[in-house]
Design a protein around this motif. Structure first.
Motif, PDB file in Angstrom:
ATOM      1  N   LEU A 507      33.161  44.299  44.834  1.00 46.31           N
ATOM      2  CA  LEU A 507      34.367  43.995  44.208  1.00 46.31           C
ATOM      3  C   LEU A 507      35.187  42.862  44.873  1.00 46.31           C
ATOM      4  O   LEU A 507      35.158  42.880  46.300  1.00 46.31           O
ATOM      5  CB  LEU A 507      35.463  45.401  43.970  1.00 46.31           C
ATOM      6  CG  LEU A 507      36.733  45.170  43.699  1.00 46.31           C
ATOM      7  CD1 LEU A 507      37.134  46.213  42.641  1.00 46.31           C
ATOM      8  CD2 LEU A 507      37.822  45.647  44.718  1.00 46.31           C
ATOM      9  N   CYS A 508      35.950  42.001  44.286  1.00 46.17           N
ATOM     10  CA  CYS A 508      36.630  41.073  44.869  1.00 46.17           C
ATOM     11  C   CYS A 508      38.024  41.679  45.009  1.00 46.17           C
ATOM     12  O   CYS A 508      38.507  42.001  43.928  1.00 46.17           O
ATOM     13  CB  CYS A 508      36.541  39.884  43.993  1.00 46.17           C
ATOM     14  SG  CYS A 508      38.088  38.799  44.396  1.00 46.17           S
ATOM     15  N   ARG A 509      38.650  41.626  46.305  1.00 43.54           N
ATOM     16  CA  ARG A 509      39.736  42.231  46.330  1.00 43.54           C
ATOM     17  C   ARG A 509      40.917  41.404  46.015  1.00 43.54           C
ATOM     18  O   ARG A 509      41.998  41.919  45.785  1.00 43.54           O
ATOM     19  CB  ARG A 509      40.054  42.696  47.670  1.00 43.54           C
ATOM     20  CG  ARG A 509      39.222  43.846  48.089  1.00 43.54           C
ATOM     21  CD  ARG A 509      39.697  44.521  49.279  1.00 43.54           C
ATOM     22  NE  ARG A 509      41.030  44.908  49.370  1.00 43.54           N
ATOM     23  CZ  ARG A 509      41.642  45.903  50.419  1.00 43.54           C
ATOM     24  NH1 ARG A 509      40.859  46.288  51.497  1.00 43.54           N
ATOM     25  NH2 ARG A 509      42.822  46.299  50.321  1.00 43.54           N
ATOM     26  N   ASP A 510      40.695  40.379  45.707  1.00 39.71           N
ATOM     27  CA  ASP A 510      41.666  39.422  45.112  1.00 39.71           C
ATOM     28  C   ASP A 510      42.122  39.235  43.591  1.00 39.71           C
ATOM     29  O   ASP A 510      43.226  39.408  43.184  1.00 39.71           O
ATOM     30  CB  ASP A 510      41.446  37.740  45.532  1.00 39.71           C
ATOM     31  CG  ASP A 510      41.838  37.597  47.135  1.00 39.71           C
ATOM     32  OD1 ASP A 510      42.952  38.236  47.458  1.00 39.71           O
ATOM     33  OD2 ASP A 510      41.256  37.078  47.742  1.00 39.71           O
ATOM     34  N   CYS A 511      40.722  39.360  42.904  1.00 36.73           N
ATOM     35  CA  CYS A 511      41.049  39.130  41.563  1.00 36.73           C
ATOM     36  C   CYS A 511      40.477  40.521  40.867  1.00 36.73           C
ATOM     37  O   CYS A 511      40.645  40.583  39.697  1.00 36.73           O
ATOM     38  CB  CYS A 511      40.628  38.016  41.014  1.00 36.73           C
ATOM     39  SG  CYS A 511      38.743  38.059  40.944  1.00 36.73           S
ATOM     40  N   PRO A 545      27.219  38.218  46.464  1.00 36.84           N
ATOM     41  CA  PRO A 545      27.836  37.079  46.629  1.00 36.84           C
ATOM     42  C   PRO A 545      28.670  37.055  47.851  1.00 36.84           C
ATOM     43  O   PRO A 545      29.174  37.912  48.090  1.00 36.84           O
ATOM     44  CB  PRO A 545      28.483  36.605  45.444  1.00 36.84           C
ATOM     45  CG  PRO A 545      28.837  38.075  44.844  1.00 36.84           C
ATOM     46  CD  PRO A 545      27.585  38.952  45.396  1.00 36.84           C
ATOM     47  N   THR A 546      28.838  35.796  48.562  1.00 38.37           N
ATOM     48  CA  THR A 546      29.839  35.669  49.462  1.00 38.37           C
ATOM     49  C   THR A 546      31.094  35.261  49.071  1.00 38.37           C
ATOM     50  O   THR A 546      32.157  35.606  49.784  1.00 38.37           O
ATOM     51  CB  THR A 546      29.222  34.921  50.732  1.00 38.37           C
ATOM     52  OG1 THR A 546      28.837  33.638  50.079  1.00 38.37           O
ATOM     53  CG2 THR A 546      28.166  35.593  51.553  1.00 38.37           C
ATOM     54  N   ILE A 547      31.153  34.615  48.064  1.00 40.42           N
ATOM     55  CA  ILE A 547      32.492  34.325  47.430  1.00 40.42           C
ATOM     56  C   ILE A 547      32.449  34.620  45.939  1.00 40.42           C
ATOM     57  O   ILE A 547      31.409  34.760  45.383  1.00 40.42           O
ATOM     58  CB  ILE A 547      32.736  32.618  47.540  1.00 40.42           C
ATOM     59  CG1 ILE A 547      31.820  31.967  46.634  1.00 40.42           C
ATOM     60  CG2 ILE A 547      33.202  32.299  48.949  1.00 40.42           C
ATOM     61  CD1 ILE A 547      32.131  30.522  46.787  1.00 40.42           C
ATOM     62  N   CYS A 548      33.635  35.049  45.516  1.00 31.14           N
ATOM     63  CA  CYS A 548      33.857  35.570  44.060  1.00 31.14           C
ATOM     64  C   CYS A 548      33.454  34.533  43.133  1.00 31.14           C
ATOM     65  O   CYS A 548      34.222  33.584  43.166  1.00 31.14           O
ATOM     66  CB  CYS A 548      35.130  36.284  44.137  1.00 31.14           C
ATOM     67  SG  CYS A 548      35.637  36.662  42.451  1.00 31.14           S
ATOM     68  N   CYS A 551      36.922  33.920  41.228  1.00 26.24           N
ATOM     69  CA  CYS A 551      38.266  33.092  41.921  1.00 26.24           C
ATOM     70  C   CYS A 551      38.153  32.441  43.172  1.00 26.24           C
ATOM     71  O   CYS A 551      38.947  32.058  43.838  1.00 26.24           O
ATOM     72  CB  CYS A 551      39.400  34.200  42.175  1.00 26.24           C
ATOM     73  SG  CYS A 551      38.889  35.270  43.490  1.00 26.24           S
ATOM     74  N   SER A 552      36.836  32.476  43.756  1.00 22.66           N
ATOM     75  CA  SER A 552      36.015  31.765  44.951  1.00 22.66           C
ATOM     76  C   SER A 552      36.738  32.540  46.140  1.00 22.66           C
ATOM     77  O   SER A 552      36.846  31.711  47.257  1.00 22.66           O
ATOM     78  CB  SER A 552      36.742  30.350  44.983  1.00 22.66           C
ATOM     79  OG  SER A 552      35.884  29.840  43.795  1.00 22.66           O
ATOM     80  N   SER A 553      37.580  33.674  45.976  1.00 21.11           N
ATOM     81  CA  SER A 553      37.926  34.313  47.145  1.00 21.11           C
ATOM     82  C   SER A 553      36.914  34.814  48.090  1.00 21.11           C
ATOM     83  O   SER A 553      35.561  35.155  47.403  1.00 21.11           O
ATOM     84  CB  SER A 553      38.882  35.176  46.876  1.00 21.11           C
ATOM     85  OG  SER A 553      38.765  36.371  47.808  1.00 21.11           O
TER      86      SER A 553
END
Ligand code: ADP
Ligand code: ZN
Ligand code: ZN
Length: 802
Positions: A507-511, A545-548, A551-553
């Motif tokens: 999961l992406c913690r930003d979005c 993935p290393t970036i989301c 949102c690219s976080s």
């Protein structure tokens, strides 16, 4: 005469009754449902008699005699034998597995049968008598060997003797030693007269015994009442005025006695629901009711009063509750109403306790059984009501052969006994609710809480915002504040950690984006061994993935937190708080579960922190705050029921708050608060969720719109597993019609299990007449050929997890 026997050998050519001669000495005794030992190949195996007949098509010289009869009274009723036949077809498994699943493990294990004296030896008939001169317990084999089974059965019928199974795993019928005062008053007098005057104590005891002629008493009671010593009692016994006897007792799995409770005056809604159920009972109508009532609406009280009616009808009731909510709190509610008439069956009991509870039912000594899934096979002969509480729970489905659902068995039995079934839940399964909508089940609704308490207020906290504010802890500001407030007010708090799918999604913690499959509406599962994300439905895979992608976080996280870690953080934040933790680790020991709840109920802790285990059944008045630490965890399981399960869990756990006078508050923390399962949990209304989820199921062609079946192929060698899975899929594609869609083969949710690699095919269908014949053909190929190559194939017609 010839018996048809299902033998305890799980193999394809053996899955049918075999004929055996009934030896003459057991002809009068043998009945369907008895267990026998029979020669099979070059050994003796256990078997069940399923038929008795005079003739057979098998050449007589091919038929062997039964080696021994293990039961004089059948352990399975004719209902159970019929049920096994149905279950075998319904779940596509061996009949022997169906028969075994109905019995407590003590009866499946090796055991020895003993005959126990229940009377004075003199009351026995001649041939039996001398066996009991030295001992009150004699091995059944003795009677068998000496051709005495017929007089034995007569004596058993007269209750002069009884049978007991001594299981070799040391499980035995438990006995206590008691004293039986002679019922011969004259004899007492004679003994008295013979005593010298110096034997004062003995004389005293005899005088007392004359007031208790023929009674069976505990030695301690006698010592206390008469002040005599064990030596004095022994002396009296030696003179024949009394005797020691062994009395069979049931083990008591209940630690404490419960206070009797009275019936509550029902609310209008409860009354109406009960009325419909009672009506069905009176009409002997095998209807299935779906009792949909919000948490705290008093469903249990409806069950209790329906059971009361059932008992008044002279019938028996079966109550199923999920294993996880078989808390003492729950079982006590039944015991406090019906006392000794209740037997309890669940996995927390020892083999001996389970066996004893089963015997209470088998001997018709109780009227109500409260138990987990397998209690649906409780051997009552006159069932008047079957209840499944929390009917949506996945634990009602057995994940091993026979892969049965307790709901289906309950409904089968209700037809057999002409009695209703109640399915109860605050969050019914979509399948059941859809059936209720179509009037296949009768819907009964309880909209309000029993005491008119409002439902708790639910607030959803967006954890992405917390992160933006710089709060990296697992507690949001709002939750921290509320916990502090309750600690000050000395009110209790429940913190719930949704741990399903621990650490398995990304999961992406930003979005809040969860990595999802390109082709399916399913989140990808993280596999540590190759660092890849994988879809278990279509086989798609990709690197983490290393970036989301949204949102690219770069705040990408494997999700999951253990209770222990939460506990540590709680200690840091609230050093003054008394925390009880309830999870698999703290409840391993027998009775631990019980003790934790008791302590919490007694106010010995401020916070109860736990997993799924605490979501249900808790009914403590002082809980005013429920916090859900991570609502999303169960949402991202690779399971088409993930949203449903999440909604159910959130609703159930929220229902623990504000059950008495004090108002309840619920705080749900989430990274995806906009997901409908979470958004709709806020209102705690089932209907809107149902409508929404039905749309999703319709779109994706899942139950309840379609049926699904799951075929898994496993092998130690990954290449062979894949090869046979492909063969399997090919076979299905050539045999099933276009009405069925076959998805796969793909890897299974847990790719490697017990050292085997697993592949699966999912079949979706609405109507597919070829389905069962195709499965049976496939099974035949598997059981006669593939099995020799080490392949393990399983078919599940109603998989609860995919
Ligand atoms: P549910 O099983 O639907 O969650 P419960 O049966 O646990 O609800 O009932 C919730 C609470 O309300 C319990 O404490 C119960 O004793 C109480 N209760 C239920 N029915 C009544 C009633 N008719 N009158 C008073 N209290 C009731
Ligand atoms: Zn993102
Ligand atoms: Zn996919």
């Amino acid at each position: 005469m010839i018996a048809e026997v299902i033998v305890d050998v799980s193999a394809y050519p053996v899955d049918r009754p075999f004929d055996y001669f009934i030896p003459e000495q057991v002809e009068e005794l043998i009945e369907c449902g008895c267990r026998v030992k029979v020669p099979f190949g070059n050994r003796n195996v256990l078997g069940f008699v399923v038929g008795i007949k005079n003739e057979t098509d098998v050449p007589l010289d091919k038929i062997k005699p039964i080696a021994s009869l293990l039961d004089i009274e059948p352990v399975l009723t004719s209902e159970m034998l019929q049920l096994a036949k149905w279950l075998k077809q319904e779940t596509i498994c061996y009949e022997i597995d169906c028969l075994q699943v109905m019995l407590p493990s003590a009866l499946r294990a090796k055991y020895e049968k003993m005959v126990v004296l229940q009377t004075n030896v003199e009351n026995l008939d001649e041939p039996l008598k001398h066996y009991f001169h030295k001992s009150t317990k004699v091995n059944y084999k003795e009677f068998e060997k000496n051709n005495l089974l017929i007089p034995l059965k007569k004596a058993l019928n007269k209750k002069l003797l009884s049978l007991e199974n001594v299981v070799k795993q040391k499980v035995q019928v438990k006995e206590i030693r008691k004293v039986k005062v002679s019922d011969n008053l004259q004899l007492l007098q004679e003994v008295y007269d013979k005593l010298s005057n110096r034997a004062k104590k003995q004389k005293q005891l005899l005088l007392w015994m004359k007031q208790h002629v023929g009674e069976i008493l505990e030695p301690d009671f006698i010592y206390k009442e008469t002040n005599c010593s064990p030596q004095v009692l022994q002396a009296i016994i030696e003179q024949g005025a009394a005797e020691f006897i062994l009395e069979e007792v049931y083990r008591n799995p209940f630690k404490k006695d419960v206070k009797k409770t009275d019936f509550l005056t029902l609310t209008e809604e409860q009354k109406q629901a009960l009325h419909k159920i009672v009506e069905a009972m009176d009409n002997r109508s095998p209807e299935t009711f779906l009792l949909h009532g919000v948490t705290g609406s008093g469903k249990t009280e409806v069950y209790l009063q329906a059971i009361q009616h059932c008992i008044q009808q002279g019938k028996d009731a079966i109550v199923l509750v999920p294993e996880i909510s078989l808390t003492p709190q729950m079982t006590n509610r039944f015991r406090s109403r019906f006392g000794e008439l209740v037997a309890v069956m669940h996995s927390g009991l020892s083999i001996g306790e389970k066996y004893d509870e089963w015997r209470k039912v088998h001997q018709q000594k109780v009227k109500v059984v409260v138990g987990a899934r397998s209690a649906v096979f409780a051997p009552f002969e006159n069932v008047g009501l079957i209840i499944l509480d929390e009917e949506h729970e996945s634990s009602y489905k057995q994940e091993d052969t026979p892969r049965y659902h307790a709901r289906d068995v309950a409904i089968w039995r209700s037809k057999y006994h002409h009695c209703p079934v109640i399915l109860g839940s605050a969050t019914p399964s979509l399948e059941s609710y859809a059936r209720a909508r179509k009037n296949v089940y009768k819907l009964l609704t309880l909209k309000g809480r029993a005491l008119n308490q409002p439902l708790p207020t639910v607030e959803i906290v967006d954890m992405r915002e917390e992160l933006k504010k710089g709060n990296r802890s697992m507690f949001s500001e709002k939750l921290t504040e509320s916990i502090r407030d309750r600690l000050k007010k000395k009110e209790q708090i429940v913190l719930f950690l949704n741990r399903r799918g621990y650490s398995s999604f990304v999961l992406c913690r930003d979005c809040g984006t969860v990595m999802q499959c390109e082709n399916c509406d399913i989140s990808l599962t993280y596999h540590r061994y190759n660092e890849k994300l994988k879809c278990h439905y279509c086989g798609y895979e990709q690197f983490v993935p290393t970036i989301c992608p949204e949102c690219s976080s770069d705040h990408i996280r494997y999700f999951g937190t253990g209770t222990q870690k939460v506990e540590e953080e709680l200690m840091k934040l609230f050093p003054e708080a008394r925390v009880l933790r309830m999870d698999v680790d703290t409840t391993k020991q027998k009775g631990a579960h019980e003790a934790i709840l008791e302590n919490f109920g007694a106010g010995k802790a401020d916070i109860l922190l736990g997993t799924q285990m605490i979501a249900k059944g808790l009914d403590f008045p002082n809980i005013t705050l429920v916090g859900v630490l991570s609502a999303d965890t169960s949402l991202h399981l690779p399971d088409f029921r993930a949203a449903e399960r999440t909604f159910q869990l959130l609703t159930q756990v929220s229902g623990r708050a504000g059950r008495a006078e004090k108002h309840g508050e619920v705080i749900i923390q989430s990274y995806t608060p906009e997901h409908y399962a979470i958004e709709l949990a806020k209102t705690q209304q089932y209907e809107p969720f149902y409508e929404r989820e039905m749309m999703v199921r319709h779109g994706a062609a899942y139950p309840p719109y379609y049926f699904i079946a799951l075929i898994q192929v496993a092998h130690e060698d990954v290449l062979l597993a894949a090869e046979y899975a492909n063969k399997c899929a090919e076979f299905l594609r050539t045999h099933l019609s276009f009405n069925a869609s076959i998805i796969g083969p793909t890897t299974a949710g847990i790719v490697r299990l017990q050292n085997r690699y697993r592949y699966q095919c999912l079949i979706k269908y609405k109507i597919e007449p070829n389905l069962i014949p195709t499965f049976l053909q496939l099974l035949k190929i598997y059981r006669t050929d593939w099995i020799k190559k080490g392949v393990v194939l399983t078919i599940d017609l109603d998989p609860s997890m995919i």
